[in-house]
Write a protein that holds these residues in place. Structure first.
Motif, PDB file in Angstrom:
ATOM      1  N   ALA A  11       0.850  -1.190   0.000  1.00 59.84           N
ATOM      2  CA  ALA A  11       0.000   0.000   0.000  1.00 59.84           C
ATOM      3  C   ALA A  11       0.890   1.245   0.000  1.00 59.84           C
ATOM      4  CB  ALA A  11      -0.911   0.005   1.207  1.00 59.84           C
ATOM      5  N   SER A  13      -5.401  -1.461   9.638  1.00 59.00           N
ATOM      6  CA  SER A  13      -5.674  -2.820   9.154  1.00 59.00           C
ATOM      7  C   SER A  13      -4.686  -3.832   9.736  1.00 59.00           C
ATOM      8  CB  SER A  13      -5.601  -2.855   7.626  1.00 59.00           C
ATOM      9  OG  SER A  13      -4.260  -2.660   7.191  1.00 59.00           O
ATOM     10  N   PHE A  47      -1.873  -3.886  -2.297  1.00 59.93           N
ATOM     11  CA  PHE A  47      -2.182  -4.413  -0.965  1.00 59.93           C
ATOM     12  C   PHE A  47      -2.759  -3.276  -0.133  1.00 59.93           C
ATOM     13  CE2 PHE A  47      -0.784  -5.670   3.368  1.00 59.93           C
ATOM     14  CZ  PHE A  47      -1.250  -6.966   3.421  1.00 59.93           C
ATOM     15  N   GLY A  48      -4.089  -3.197  -0.040  1.00 58.77           N
ATOM     16  CA  GLY A  48      -4.725  -2.097   0.679  1.00 58.77           C
ATOM     17  C   GLY A  48      -5.938  -1.632  -0.096  1.00 58.77           C
ATOM     18  N   VAL A  49      -6.823  -0.929   0.577  1.00 59.41           N
ATOM     19  CA  VAL A  49      -8.006  -0.433  -0.129  1.00 59.41           C
ATOM     20  C   VAL A  49      -7.719   0.909  -0.807  1.00 59.41           C
ATOM     21  CG1 VAL A  49      -9.039   0.662   1.929  1.00 59.41           C
ATOM     22  CG2 VAL A  49     -10.510  -0.062   0.044  1.00 59.41           C
ATOM     23  N   GLY A  50      -6.918   1.752  -0.143  1.00 61.12           N
ATOM     24  CA  GLY A  50      -6.603   3.075  -0.703  1.00 61.12           C
ATOM     25  C   GLY A  50      -5.528   2.948  -1.766  1.00 61.12           C
ATOM     26  N   ARG A  79      -6.309   8.975   5.195  1.00 57.60           N
ATOM     27  CA  ARG A  79      -5.016   9.392   4.675  1.00 57.60           C
ATOM     28  C   ARG A  79      -4.658  10.730   5.313  1.00 57.60           C
ATOM     29  NH1 ARG A  79      -4.296   4.936   3.501  1.00 57.60           N
ATOM     30  NH2 ARG A  79      -3.965   3.980   1.458  1.00 57.60           N
ATOM     31  N   HIS A  97      -0.019   4.105  11.683  1.00 60.80           N
ATOM     32  CA  HIS A  97      -0.789   3.534  10.558  1.00 60.80           C
ATOM     33  C   HIS A  97      -1.030   2.035  10.764  1.00 60.80           C
ATOM     34  CE1 HIS A  97      -1.812   4.029   6.022  1.00 60.80           C
ATOM     35  NE2 HIS A  97      -2.597   3.138   6.606  1.00 60.80           N
TER      36      HIS A  97
HETATM   37  C1  8YV Z   1      -2.331  -0.525   4.266  1.00 68.40           C
HETATM   38  C2  8YV Z   1      -4.097   1.105   4.023  1.00 68.40           C
HETATM   39  O1  8YV Z   1      -2.682  -1.529   3.411  1.00 68.40           O
HETATM   40  O2  8YV Z   1      -5.705  -0.252   2.971  1.00 68.40           O
HETATM   41  C3  8YV Z   1      -5.166   0.836   3.019  1.00 68.40           C
HETATM   42  O3  8YV Z   1      -5.482   1.757   2.249  1.00 68.40           O
HETATM   43  O4  8YV Z   1      -3.648   2.172   4.168  1.00 68.40           O
HETATM   44  C4  8YV Z   1      -3.577  -0.009   4.892  1.00 68.40           C
HETATM   45  O5  8YV Z   1      -4.469  -1.028   5.065  1.00 68.40           O
HETATM   46  C5  8YV Z   1      -1.382  -1.014   5.265  1.00 68.40           C
HETATM   47  O6  8YV Z   1      -0.709   0.081   5.775  1.00 68.40           O
HETATM   48  C6  8YV Z   1      -0.413  -2.008   4.690  1.00 68.40           C
HETATM   49  O7  8YV Z   1       0.603  -1.388   3.978  1.00 68.40           O
END
Ligand code: 8YV
Length: 321
Positions: free
Chosen positions: A54, A283, A75-78, A233, A280
């Motif tokens: 992410a 998750s 890897f992450g939603v954002g 964020r 951070h």
């Molecule tokens: C990151 C996040 O995935 O999902 C997102 O947007 O910011 C977090 O879940 C986490 O920091 C792993 O890098």
């Protein structure tokens, strides 16, 4: 037999992810390359997929080095650090990991909210420092009778709102569009929301559309009892304006899991007693990170099975070719 696709891992270090990808792909790791340019010259032309951490910058300059790239699995939603519009223009699909982390992040948002209001970390420090024998911990503000505003009523914002219902507080929200299926009051401007509430939880995506929108005026509108919680964020909040508001007592406190320039955290935020600061971790449980890893690999397996991505971002919809 079909060729083994080459995949490039960038800031993607989970062993379960790499292990599953190795069953199907030839793995290359950006971080292991001593000379990134030479490495991209050598393997870039073969790379058909990216598996990225992410908040990893993925842009046109990188796409230029990867002419056979088909898919970016994040890897992450954002995905505000991925240029998904440019990816779409080039016919590259971008996937992310929605839903599997919403409850975890919402849980943390409530924890951070309560920690900030009731000063849980400060109380813990007070006990550890041996102050209890000398006197009780000072009384704190409360969640009771608070009006809570949620900025961004997407998957995570809704999960936060559902939890807040159990706490018996008034819930309102602002976002680009009113949601027809929720009982919470909609405000068509962020300032309007801030004027109507004293507690603001930020759950909106990052990126240019939300850059610094929680500004000095919005913060002032929360009033002197104002509390800000951010699990989204850091870029969504004007960080210098937040620091100034906390220092001046324009608002009461802030609980922050994210920062404008992670992992750098302004010393001014650390020096303030009325902040709760987390690295951070929204998750960051074994359970949820494993689910995110599985979703990332599911997207890549499905793609190379010819079945399309499982969870593409809206900018790169799967049209089935
Ligand atoms: C990151 C996040 O995935 O999902 C997102 O947007 O910011 C977090 O879940 C986490 O920091 C792993 O890098």
């Amino acid at each position: 037999p079909a060729e083994t696709p080459d995949i490039l891992l960038i800031r993607q270090t989970r062993p379960d992810v790499a292990g599953r990808l190795a069953e199907r792909f030839r793995l290359h790791r950006m971080e292991e390359a001593p000379d990134r340019e030479a490495f991209l010259d050598a393997v870039g032309p073969r790379i058909r997929a990216l598996a990225v951490g992410a908040m990893c910058p993925i842009d046109a300059a990188l796409f230029d080095r990867l002419p056979r790239l088909e898919i970016v699995a994040s890897f992450g939603v954002g995905y505000d650090t991925i240029d998904a519009v440019e990816a779409h223009r080039r016919g590259i699909v971008v996937t992310h990991t929605p839903d599997v982390l919403s409850d975890e992040v919402a849980d943390l948002a409530l924890g951070l909210l309560l920690a900030t209001l009731r000063r849980i970390p400060q109380a813990d420090r007070y006990l550890r420092a041996g102050h209890w024998r000398a006197g009780s911990f000072p009384l704190t503000t409360s969640l009771r009778e608070r009006r809570v505003g949620i900025l961004g009523l997407g998957r995570i914002g809704r999960a936060i709102a559902r939890r807040l219902e159990g706490f018996g507080v008034t819930i309102a929200y602002h976002g680009r569009t009113p949601r027809a299926d929720v009982p919470y009051a909609y405000h068509d401007s962020l300032l309007g929301l801030a004027q109507a509430v004293d507690t603001l939880i930020v759950a909106a995506p990052g990126g240019p559309g939300t850059q610094g929108i929680v500004d000095a005026e919005v913060l002032a509108a929360l009033g002197p009892d104002g509390i800000v919680v951010n699990i989204a964020r850091g870029s969504v909040i004007d960080e210098p304006a937040l620091i100034a508001a906390l220092q001046a007592g324009t608002i009461l406190g802030a609980g922050l899991d994210v920062f404008a320039n992670e992992p750098q955290v302004p010393q001014a935020l650390i020096d303030l007693d009325q902040t709760v600061l987390l690295p951070h971790v929204g998750s960051g449980s074994h359970h949820t990170r494993a689910a995110m890893g599985r979703m990332l690999t599911d997207n890549l397996f499905s793609w190379f099975d010819g079945k399309g991505p499982v969870t593409p971002v809206p900018e790169t919809p799967w049209t089935g070719q």
